[in-house]
Write an enzyme that holds these catalytic residues in place. Structure first.
Site, PDB file in Angstrom:
ATOM      1  N   TYR A  53       0.837  -1.207   0.000  1.00 38.99           N
ATOM      2  CA  TYR A  53       0.000   0.000   0.000  1.00 38.99           C
ATOM      3  C   TYR A  53       0.870   1.254   0.000  1.00 38.99           C
ATOM      4  O   TYR A  53       1.886   1.327   0.700  1.00 38.99           O
ATOM      5  CB  TYR A  53      -0.929   0.020   1.206  1.00 38.99           C
ATOM      6  CG  TYR A  53      -2.046  -0.995   1.155  1.00 38.99           C
ATOM      7  CD1 TYR A  53      -2.283  -1.766   0.017  1.00 38.99           C
ATOM      8  CD2 TYR A  53      -2.870  -1.193   2.257  1.00 38.99           C
ATOM      9  CE1 TYR A  53      -3.305  -2.698  -0.015  1.00 38.99           C
ATOM     10  CE2 TYR A  53      -3.906  -2.129   2.228  1.00 38.99           C
ATOM     11  CZ  TYR A  53      -4.114  -2.874   1.088  1.00 38.99           C
ATOM     12  OH  TYR A  53      -5.122  -3.791   1.061  1.00 38.99           O
ATOM     13  N   SER A 211     -13.751  -4.225  -0.072  1.00 37.15           N
ATOM     14  CA  SER A 211     -14.641  -3.521  -0.996  1.00 37.15           C
ATOM     15  C   SER A 211     -16.113  -3.791  -0.669  1.00 37.15           C
ATOM     16  O   SER A 211     -16.886  -4.198  -1.535  1.00 37.15           O
ATOM     17  CB  SER A 211     -14.353  -3.914  -2.449  1.00 37.15           C
ATOM     18  OG  SER A 211     -14.969  -3.011  -3.349  1.00 37.15           O
ATOM     19  N   PRO A 212     -16.524  -3.556   0.568  1.00 35.24           N
ATOM     20  CA  PRO A 212     -17.913  -3.833   0.950  1.00 35.24           C
ATOM     21  C   PRO A 212     -18.922  -2.960   0.211  1.00 35.24           C
ATOM     22  O   PRO A 212     -20.106  -3.301   0.145  1.00 35.24           O
ATOM     23  CB  PRO A 212     -17.928  -3.536   2.452  1.00 35.24           C
ATOM     24  CG  PRO A 212     -16.808  -2.583   2.671  1.00 35.24           C
ATOM     25  CD  PRO A 212     -15.752  -2.991   1.698  1.00 35.24           C
ATOM     26  N   LEU A 213     -18.466  -1.830  -0.359  1.00 33.78           N
ATOM     27  CA  LEU A 213     -19.363  -0.939  -1.110  1.00 33.78           C
ATOM     28  C   LEU A 213     -19.169  -1.099  -2.617  1.00 33.78           C
ATOM     29  O   LEU A 213     -19.693  -0.318  -3.409  1.00 33.78           O
ATOM     30  CB  LEU A 213     -19.125   0.523  -0.714  1.00 33.78           C
ATOM     31  CG  LEU A 213     -19.203   0.829   0.783  1.00 33.78           C
ATOM     32  CD1 LEU A 213     -19.022   2.317   1.032  1.00 33.78           C
ATOM     33  CD2 LEU A 213     -20.522   0.343   1.367  1.00 33.78           C
ATOM     34  N   LEU A 217     -20.235   1.706  -5.566  1.00 34.76           N
ATOM     35  CA  LEU A 217     -21.514   1.460  -6.230  1.00 34.76           C
ATOM     36  C   LEU A 217     -22.669   1.399  -5.232  1.00 34.76           C
ATOM     37  O   LEU A 217     -23.801   1.754  -5.557  1.00 34.76           O
ATOM     38  CB  LEU A 217     -21.433   0.142  -7.013  1.00 34.76           C
ATOM     39  CG  LEU A 217     -22.521  -0.112  -8.053  1.00 34.76           C
ATOM     40  CD1 LEU A 217     -22.418   0.884  -9.196  1.00 34.76           C
ATOM     41  CD2 LEU A 217     -22.422  -1.542  -8.584  1.00 34.76           C
ATOM     42  N   GLY A 220     -24.628   5.127  -2.490  1.00 31.35           N
ATOM     43  CA  GLY A 220     -25.500   6.224  -2.874  1.00 31.35           C
ATOM     44  C   GLY A 220     -25.000   6.920  -4.119  1.00 31.35           C
ATOM     45  O   GLY A 220     -25.123   8.136  -4.258  1.00 31.35           O
TER      46      GLY A 220
END
Length: 328
Positions: A53, A211-213, A217, A220
């Site tokens: 990272y 990447s839970p969202l 996407l 919201g």
């Protein structure tokens, strides 16, 4: 904050994990420090990073930022369950990546130096290696555990059969083996439900979804696009995903509005309701994003809402694990 055990271990971790991938490239060091301090204030004790990272070859930029934060004292290091990763390329030469015993041991020493700590609580293989035998991998991990440099070992981006192979090999050596698997898992990406999560549950691994969202996407995105925000969703892969799932996303955002919760928090709450999930990884770039995300642990989705989410984002096949998902 709610807490749980990491898989079958006695280690207690928060139900959300602070992801640090933005620290350095997108979030300044000062802001990163503030986010980590605020995370502790919220009771978040589980921090995840990786040696690659920061995306400057061999530098471990994000690990260095965390190390300097630890160096401020105040019990910061003792409060944190620290997870980092090994596998990615850290130099130009052939043995500067992968899961050879040589690279695992050297990469661990380098991560410890950058993080300014004596021990990594959870040392995760960032990817599988198709060329390194499990006996070699476990020999290296056993040495690091015996030396007190690593406490637990985890995996990331493994398939179900890789988890099985790893655990059977570890069992033959009398070693604890993997205690967690970090995988892509969210309402849009439900593939792990077929084989990976059943394997993890069978062997006692905690699931740590990244990447839970789904790249924003589920955060919201349509509302933010209407407000002139969410520029990332206008191009490339994000735009393709939005076009593919637009009808579902539109209905999803309406459902969240009816529930009175932010779409991002509903996505996190859904993961927290799933079998085998220990803690989704949140990757806030700002304090505001962090403050919002931690409230997901207080959202209890009822059966009707969960059923509606299954309608909007169907599981693969008939649902549930393989082979029942596609066979009689």
């Amino acid at each position: 904050m709610d807490f749980t055990n990491l898989g079958r271990t006695g280690l207690t971790v928060s139900r959300v994990c602070l992801g640090t991938m933005n620290f350095g490239p997108k979030t300044t060091e000062a802001d990163s420090f503030a986010i980590m301090d605020r995370a502790l204030e919220h009771g978040v004790n589980f921090f995840d990073t990786a040696n690659v990272y920061g995306w400057k070859l061999g530098e471990g930029v994000t690990e260095q930022i965390i190390g300097r934060w630890f160096a401020q004292g105040g019990g910061r290091r003792d409060k944190v369950v620290l997870a980092t990763k090994v596998y990615g390329r850290m130099g130009e030469w052939p043995n500067s990546s992968g899961l050879s015993a040589r690279h695992i041991i050297r990469a661990c020493e380098d991560s410890l130096r950058r993080l300014g700590t004596e021990t990594i609580d959870l040392y995760q293989m960032h990817h599988i290696s198709r060329t390194t035998p499990w006996d070699e991998i476990w020999q290296a991990m056993e040495l690091l555990v015996a030396q007190g440099k690593v406490v637990y070992v985890g995996s990331s981006n493994f398939a179900g059969w890789h988890v099985a192979a790893a655990q059977e090999s570890a069992a033959r050596r009398g070693f604890l083996g993997l205690v967690s698997e970090q995988c892509l898992y969210n309402l849009v990406a439900r593939g792990p439900e077929l084989e990976l999560i059943p394997a993890a549950e069978h062997y006692g691994l905690g699931i740590i979804p990244w990447s839970p969202l789904h790249g924003g996407l589920l955060s919201g995105v349509l509302r933010r696009l209407a407000a002139g925000e969410a520029s990332r969703a206008k191009e490339g892969r994000a735009a393709e995903d939005l076009a593919k799932h637009r009808d579902s996303i539109e209905a999803y955002e309406k459902l969240c509005a009816d529930l009175g919760h932010e779409p991002s928090n509903v996505a996190l709450a859904w993961l927290l309701s799933r079998p085998g999930v220990t803690a989704p990884i949140i990757g806030p770039r700002t304090l505001t994003q962090l403050d919002g995300a931690v409230t997901a642990v207080d959202i209890d989705l009822d059966k009707a809402t969960l059923a509606k989410l299954d309608e909007l984002f169907p599981p693969q096949g008939k649902g549930g694990p393989a082979p029942e998902a596609w066979a009689w």
